[in-house]
Design an enzyme around this catalytic site. Structure first.
Site: not given
Ligand code: SAM
Length: 232
Positions: A78
């Site tokens: 992000s």
């Molecule tokens: N917080 C992260 C970082 O600092 O790099 C960025 C996160 S990215 C915008 C969103 C993440 O949420 C992705 O890696 C995606 O695979 C994960 N995600 C999506 N749905 C999810 C779920 N139901 N449970 C856990 N993770 C999930």
């Protein structure tokens, strides 16, 4: 952990610029967010984490720009301003246990790790979970536990949490996450349509367990996936 050698002045200058940009973004957005400035401890935590260690090699030159960047598997790390704002909205304290849904690169976890006692982070994509766990361990973050799975249901075995942060956009606020929040705690989550209109929401639970919800800012996150959280 995640601190640079004192000789690395180029990176230090990039980080200083990134923190200044975050402060400017706060000025631009405070009428929506209610945050004209962020807690000094949050800005200091942002300044301590080596963001270039959390992005693919090709993205390293852009690691300290105020942008989301691709990390593979169609996912992103992000934007620094959003990471800082969401962290601030949790009102982190040194004795807190925080749950993150969406580990991604592990960057948000690393920022939180410098502010709170314990971070639990759940990532649905197995290789991203493995990579983030390895990376955080190698960088010396001893108070982060990365788990692989669908974060929609939270982590009942470690609940309740002082704060919960969701870093993927949900179609609605998952009830299990509200349940797993301590009285006095905040859940920060983007809610809306995939790749379309989304709002950053703060769900607060008062000392009596009453929930209130506030919409703060238009945002753009990758969608929350998994069986229960996905858009219908
Ligand atoms: N917080 C992260 C970082 O600092 O790099 C960025 C996160 S990215 C915008 C969103 C993440 O949420 C992705 O890696 C995606 O695979 C994960 N995600 C999506 N749905 C999810 C779920 N139901 N449970 C856990 N993770 C999930």
């Amino acid at each position: 952990m995640g601190i640079f050698g004192s000789g690395d002045t180029k990176i230090a200058a990039k980080i200083e610029k990134m923190v200044r940009t975050i402060e400017q973004e706060c000025e631009y957005t405070w009428r929506s967010t209610g945050r004209r400035t962020l807690q000094p401890a949050v800005l200091a935590a942002m300044a301590r984490v080596a963001r270039h260690e959390f992005v693919p090699t090709a993205m390293k030159p852009f690691a300290y720009d105020n942008n989301a960047l691709p990390i593979g598997a169609e996912q992103t790390i992000s934007q620094p301003f959003i990471v800082a704002l969401m962290t601030d909205l949790l009102e982190p304290q040194s004795d807190h246990a925080i749950l993150e849904i969406g580990t991604g690169s592990g960057y948000q976890s690393a920022v939180l790790a410098g502010l709170v006692k314990k971070v639990f982070s759940i990532e649905i994509i197995p290789h991203l979970a493995d990579q983030a766990r390895r990376r955080l361990t190698e960088m010396g973050y001893v108070n982060v536990t990365v788990l692989q799975g669908d974060g929609y249901r939270g982590l009942p075995e470690q609940a309740p949490f002082d704060g919960i942060i969701v870093t993927a956009a949900a179609s609605h606020i998952p009830a299990p996450l509200k349940d797993q929040l301590k009285p006095g705690g905040h859940l920060v989550i983007p809610v809306g349509l995939p790749y379309s209109h989304q709002e950053l929401m703060r769900v607060s639970k008062d000392p009596h367990g009453q929930i209130s919800t506030r919409s703060l800012l238009d945002v753009a996150f990758v969608p929350l996936t998994g069986d229960e959280g996905r858009y219908r």
